[in-house]
Design a protein around this motif. Structure first.
Motif, PDB file in Angstrom:
ATOM      1  N   GLY A 238       0.798  -1.211   0.000  1.00 24.29           N
ATOM      2  CA  GLY A 238       0.000   0.000   0.000  1.00 24.29           C
ATOM      3  C   GLY A 238       0.833   1.265   0.000  1.00 24.29           C
ATOM      4  O   GLY A 238       2.061   1.231  -0.160  1.00 24.29           O
ATOM      5  N   THR A 239       0.160   2.405   0.193  1.00 28.32           N
ATOM      6  CA  THR A 239       0.814   3.714   0.143  1.00 28.32           C
ATOM      7  C   THR A 239       1.442   4.034   1.501  1.00 28.32           C
ATOM      8  O   THR A 239       1.009   4.941   2.203  1.00 28.32           O
ATOM      9  CB  THR A 239      -0.203   4.794  -0.273  1.00 28.32           C
ATOM     10  N   TYR A 240       2.450   3.275   1.833  1.00 29.78           N
ATOM     11  CA  TYR A 240       3.170   3.351   3.108  1.00 29.78           C
ATOM     12  C   TYR A 240       3.733   4.763   3.316  1.00 29.78           C
ATOM     13  O   TYR A 240       4.234   5.359   2.379  1.00 29.78           O
ATOM     14  CB  TYR A 240       4.306   2.328   3.087  1.00 29.78           C
ATOM     15  N   PRO A 241       3.665   5.338   4.522  1.00 28.60           N
ATOM     16  CA  PRO A 241       3.221   4.739   5.784  1.00 28.60           C
ATOM     17  C   PRO A 241       1.727   4.901   6.061  1.00 28.60           C
ATOM     18  O   PRO A 241       1.269   4.520   7.140  1.00 28.60           O
ATOM     19  CB  PRO A 241       4.039   5.507   6.814  1.00 28.60           C
ATOM     20  N   GLU A 280      -5.162  10.128   6.583  1.00 25.94           N
ATOM     21  CA  GLU A 280      -4.128  10.896   5.893  1.00 25.94           C
ATOM     22  C   GLU A 280      -3.582  10.129   4.691  1.00 25.94           C
ATOM     23  O   GLU A 280      -3.897   8.972   4.481  1.00 25.94           O
ATOM     24  CB  GLU A 280      -2.992  11.220   6.876  1.00 25.94           C
ATOM     25  N   GLY A 281      -2.741  10.801   3.921  1.00 24.67           N
ATOM     26  CA  GLY A 281      -2.084  10.150   2.799  1.00 24.67           C
ATOM     27  C   GLY A 281      -2.450  10.751   1.455  1.00 24.67           C
ATOM     28  O   GLY A 281      -3.496  11.383   1.305  1.00 24.67           O
ATOM     29  N   PRO A 282      -1.601  10.570   0.445  1.00 22.88           N
ATOM     30  CA  PRO A 282      -1.833  11.141  -0.880  1.00 22.88           C
ATOM     31  C   PRO A 282      -3.041  10.534  -1.573  1.00 22.88           C
ATOM     32  O   PRO A 282      -3.343   9.356  -1.388  1.00 22.88           O
ATOM     33  CB  PRO A 282      -0.549  10.815  -1.642  1.00 22.88           C
ATOM     34  N   PHE A 283      -3.722  11.344  -2.379  1.00 27.29           N
ATOM     35  CA  PHE A 283      -4.951  10.921  -3.053  1.00 27.29           C
ATOM     36  C   PHE A 283      -5.044  11.732  -4.358  1.00 27.29           C
ATOM     37  O   PHE A 283      -5.638  12.805  -4.393  1.00 27.29           O
ATOM     38  CB  PHE A 283      -6.136  11.205  -2.122  1.00 27.29           C
ATOM     39  N   SER A 366       4.768   7.500  -0.857  1.00 28.60           N
ATOM     40  CA  SER A 366       3.848   8.612  -0.670  1.00 28.60           C
ATOM     41  C   SER A 366       4.386   9.938  -1.195  1.00 28.60           C
ATOM     42  O   SER A 366       3.619  10.787  -1.662  1.00 28.60           O
ATOM     43  CB  SER A 366       3.488   8.733   0.810  1.00 28.60           C
ATOM     44  N   GLU A 367       5.691  10.124  -1.127  1.00 27.95           N
ATOM     45  CA  GLU A 367       6.274  11.376  -1.596  1.00 27.95           C
ATOM     46  C   GLU A 367       6.024  11.575  -3.085  1.00 27.95           C
ATOM     47  O   GLU A 367       5.602  12.641  -3.530  1.00 27.95           O
ATOM     48  CB  GLU A 367       7.779  11.398  -1.303  1.00 27.95           C
ATOM     49  N   THR A 368       6.266  10.533  -3.871  1.00 25.80           N
ATOM     50  CA  THR A 368       6.047  10.623  -5.317  1.00 25.80           C
ATOM     51  C   THR A 368       4.565  10.744  -5.628  1.00 25.80           C
ATOM     52  O   THR A 368       4.152  11.571  -6.446  1.00 25.80           O
ATOM     53  CB  THR A 368       6.628   9.392  -6.034  1.00 25.80           C
ATOM     54  N   LEU A 369       3.755   9.902  -4.969  1.00 21.87           N
ATOM     55  CA  LEU A 369       2.320   9.887  -5.252  1.00 21.87           C
ATOM     56  C   LEU A 369       1.671  11.232  -4.955  1.00 21.87           C
ATOM     57  O   LEU A 369       0.721  11.638  -5.634  1.00 21.87           O
ATOM     58  CB  LEU A 369       1.641   8.777  -4.444  1.00 21.87           C
ATOM     59  N   SER A 370       2.185  11.934  -3.961  1.00 20.34           N
ATOM     60  CA  SER A 370       1.607  13.229  -3.597  1.00 20.34           C
ATOM     61  C   SER A 370       1.904  14.311  -4.628  1.00 20.34           C
ATOM     62  O   SER A 370       1.267  15.376  -4.620  1.00 20.34           O
ATOM     63  CB  SER A 370       2.126  13.663  -2.223  1.00 20.34           C
ATOM     64  N   LYS A 371       2.833  14.046  -5.547  1.00 19.05           N
ATOM     65  CA  LYS A 371       3.234  15.058  -6.529  1.00 19.05           C
ATOM     66  C   LYS A 371       2.696  14.795  -7.935  1.00 19.05           C
ATOM     67  O   LYS A 371       2.851  15.645  -8.816  1.00 19.05           O
ATOM     68  CB  LYS A 371       4.766  15.129  -6.581  1.00 19.05           C
ATOM     69  N   VAL A 372       2.091  13.625  -8.158  1.00 18.32           N
ATOM     70  CA  VAL A 372       1.643  13.309  -9.519  1.00 18.32           C
ATOM     71  C   VAL A 372       0.424  14.140  -9.897  1.00 18.32           C
ATOM     72  O   VAL A 372      -0.339  14.585  -9.036  1.00 18.32           O
ATOM     73  CB  VAL A 372       1.309  11.803  -9.678  1.00 18.32           C
ATOM     74  N   GLU A 373       0.246  14.337 -11.203  1.00 15.64           N
ATOM     75  CA  GLU A 373      -0.930  15.015 -11.737  1.00 15.64           C
ATOM     76  C   GLU A 373      -1.766  13.994 -12.497  1.00 15.64           C
ATOM     77  O   GLU A 373      -1.246  13.314 -13.391  1.00 15.64           O
ATOM     78  CB  GLU A 373      -0.513  16.151 -12.679  1.00 15.64           C
TER      79      GLU A 373
END
Length: 429
Positions: A238-241, A280-283, A366-373
Motif C-alpha cells: 500500500g501507500t506506506y506509511p 491521511e495520505g496522498p490521493f 507517498s512522496e512521489t504519489l503526492s506530486k503526480v498530476e
C-alpha cells in the motif's frame, strides 16, 4: 438473486482501492450460495455494512455471511480481536434473530487487542505525523504480534501463561505510557479478570480454524475469504506509511486463514464507481470542491466505524491496475454506481504525469504519489435514476459506456454492479 459458486471453490473478496468499497454487501450477496465465510485480517477498525429487508447492520469483526443461516462464519488467525467489540457484535446479531451457535468459529491463534493497545493507538496519533487510524488499537496489537510478545486467544486457556505474558507486557507498556506520555498505569489484576471472563463467553466458538477450513476444502465446501480495508492500505503493497497494519491483499487471505495459496482459485476485487479515502495520505484524484462534497453526501461517505467524512474523488485506473496486478483480480464488483446519477460529466483518471512525463507504474511511495498530476478521460453523465434497475440492458447507454470503459482500461470484466445499499439493488452480468 443467486450467484452460483462452484463446488469446492475458494474465492477471495477484497477491496481494490483504499477500503470502504462495499465489500460487506458483496460478501453478503455471494454468501447465499456459500458454505463458509472467513474474515482473514484486520480488526474492529473495519465497518462492513449489510442491508436487507429495510434494515442495515454494520459488522466490524463477524464475517458478512452471518445473516445467512446456513453459512458457517470463521474469524481467522490473521484478525486481531477486541473482546468488547466482539461480544457486543454477537449480541447485536442475536438480537436481530440470528443464531450463531455451531456456526461461528474463532481461531485460537488470533491475537487479542488489550486496553493498552487502544490507549497507545490514540497517543501515537498525537502531533503532526498522524496516520489517521481509527484509534481501535489495531496497529499496536499487530506491533506486539510481530515483536513476538502478543497475547493470543489460546493463551486465555492457561491462566498462569496468560498472567505471565500480561504482566510482562504491562510492565513495558506502563513505562511508555507513564514516562513518555504522562498517562496513568494499567491495573494488571483488573485486566486479568476481564479477559478471563471474556474467555468464558467465547469458549464455545474457539477452535483450530486452519484444520477446520482445510478439512472443509477436502469435503468440497464453497468458501469465501473476506478482506477488510483495501489493497492500497496493505502494509507491504500500500501507500506506506499511510496504510493499515495487516495484509488485505490476496496473499494475506492465505496467511490469515491457514488455507494454502494453491487452494485459492478466484479473486474478486470490489471497487466504487469513484474513489474514496479515509485518514491521511496522498490521493491524486481527490475533489476538494463542491463536486467532492456532492459525492460525499449522495454516497453517505462517512466512516461506518468512526463516522469520519471520507475524502472523495474520481475513479483511478492507475491505482486500480496496480491492485489488479498484485492480487490477480479476475472479476470486478462495481458499487455505488447510483451515486453518479445526477452528474453531467464523469471522469476517470487514466494516467499520472510527474514533471511533464507520464509514469509507467503506480508509485507506492507517498512522496512521489503526492506530486503526480492525474490525466483524465471524460464521459457524459446519464442523468437518470439507476437504483431501481434490475438488468444490465436497463442501464442508460452512458452508464454502460462508463462501465465498459473501465473493463477496457483494466482488462477485467465488471460482473457485479451495485446500484443501492440493499442486497436486491444489484445487477449481475
Amino acid at each position: 438473486m443467486l450467484i452460483k459458486i462452484p463446488d469446492g471453490a475458494v474465492w477471495v473478496i477484497l477491496g481494490a482501492q483504499w477500503g470502504d468499497e462495499g465489500k460487506g454487501k458483496i460478501v453478503d450477496l455471494l454468501s447465499e450460495d456459500a458454505d463458509i465465510v472467513v474474515r482473514y485480517q484486520g480488526g474492529a477498525n473495519a465497518g462492513h455494512t449489510v442491508s436487507f429487508d429495510g434494515k442495515t447492520y454494520v459488522l466490524h469483526l463477524l464475517p458478512s455471511g452471518i445473516f445467512h443461516p446456513n453459512v458457517v462464519c470463521v474469524i481467522g488467525n490473521g484478525v486481531v480481536l477486541d473482546p468488547i467489540a466482539l461480544i457486543e457484535e454477537i449480541e447485536m446479531v442475536k438480537s436481530a434473530g440470528v443464531d450463531v451457535s455451531g456456526r461461528l468459529f474463532i481461531s485460537h491463534r488470533a491475537h487479542l487487542i488489550m486496553p493498552y493497545h487502544k490507549l497507545l493507538d490514540k497517543l501515537y496519533e498525537q502531533g503532526d505525523d498522524k496516520i489517521g487510524t481509527t484509534g481501535k488499537g489495531i496497529g499496536p496489537s499487530y506491533v506486539d504480534k510481530y515483536a513476538r510478545v502478543g497475547i493470543r486467544v489460546v493463551d486465555l486457556l492457561d491462566r498462569d501463561v496468560f498472567c505471565k505474558k500480561l504482566r510482562k507486557n504491562i510492565e513495558l507498556k506502563n513505562e511508555i505510557i507513564e514516562k513518555i506520555y504522562g498517562e496513568t498505569k494499567f491495573d494488571v489484576e483488573k485486566i486479568i479478570d476481564e479477559y478471563i471472563e471474556f474467555d468464558k463467553k467465547i469458549d464455545e466458538y474457539v477452535t483450530d480454524t486452519a484444520v477446520y477450513l482445510n478439512r472443509a476444502i477436502k469435503d468440497g465446501k464453497k468458501i469465501l475469504l473476506e478482506g477488510a480495508q483495501g489493497a492500497l492500505l496493505d502494509i507491504d503493497h500500500g501507500t506506506y506509511p499511510y496504510v493499515t497494519s495487516s495484509s488485505p491483499t490476496a496473499g494475506g487471505a492465505s496467511t490469515g486463514s491457514g488455507i494454502p495459496p494453491t487452494k485459492i482459485n478466484g479473486v474478486i476485487g470490489v471497487i466504487k464507481a469513484y474513489t474514496t479515502r479515509v485518514g491521511e495520505g496522498p490521493f491524486p484524484t481527490e475533489l476538494k470542491d463542491e463536486l467532492g462534497d456532492h459525492i460525499r453526501e449522495k454516497g453517505h461517505e462517512y466512516g461506518a466505524t468512526t463516522g469520519r467524512p471520507r475524502r472523495c474523488g474520481w475513479l483511478d485506473i492507475v491505482s486500480l491496475n496496480y491492485t489488479i496486478m498484485i492480487n490477480g483480480i479476475e472479476k470486478l464488483a462495481l458499487t455505488k454506481l447510483d451515486v453518479l446519477d445526477e452528474l453531467d460529466e464523469i471522469k476517470i483518471c487514466v494516467a499520472y504525469e510527474l514533471k511533464g512525463k507520464k509514469l509507467k507504474n503506480f508509485p507506492t511511495d507517498s512522496e512521489t504519489l503526492s506530486k503526480v498530476e492525474p490525466v483524465y478521460e471524460s464521459f457524459k453523465g446519464w442523468k437518470t435514476k439507476t437504483s431501481d434497475l434490475k438488468s444490465y440492458s436497463d442501464l442508460p447507454s452512458e452508464a454502460r459506456e462508463y462501465i465498459e470503459a473501465i473493463e477496457k482500461l483494466t482488462g477485467v470484466k465488471v460482473s457485479i454492479i451495485s446500484v443501492g445499499a440493499d442486497r436486491n439493488q444489484t445487477i449481475l452480468r
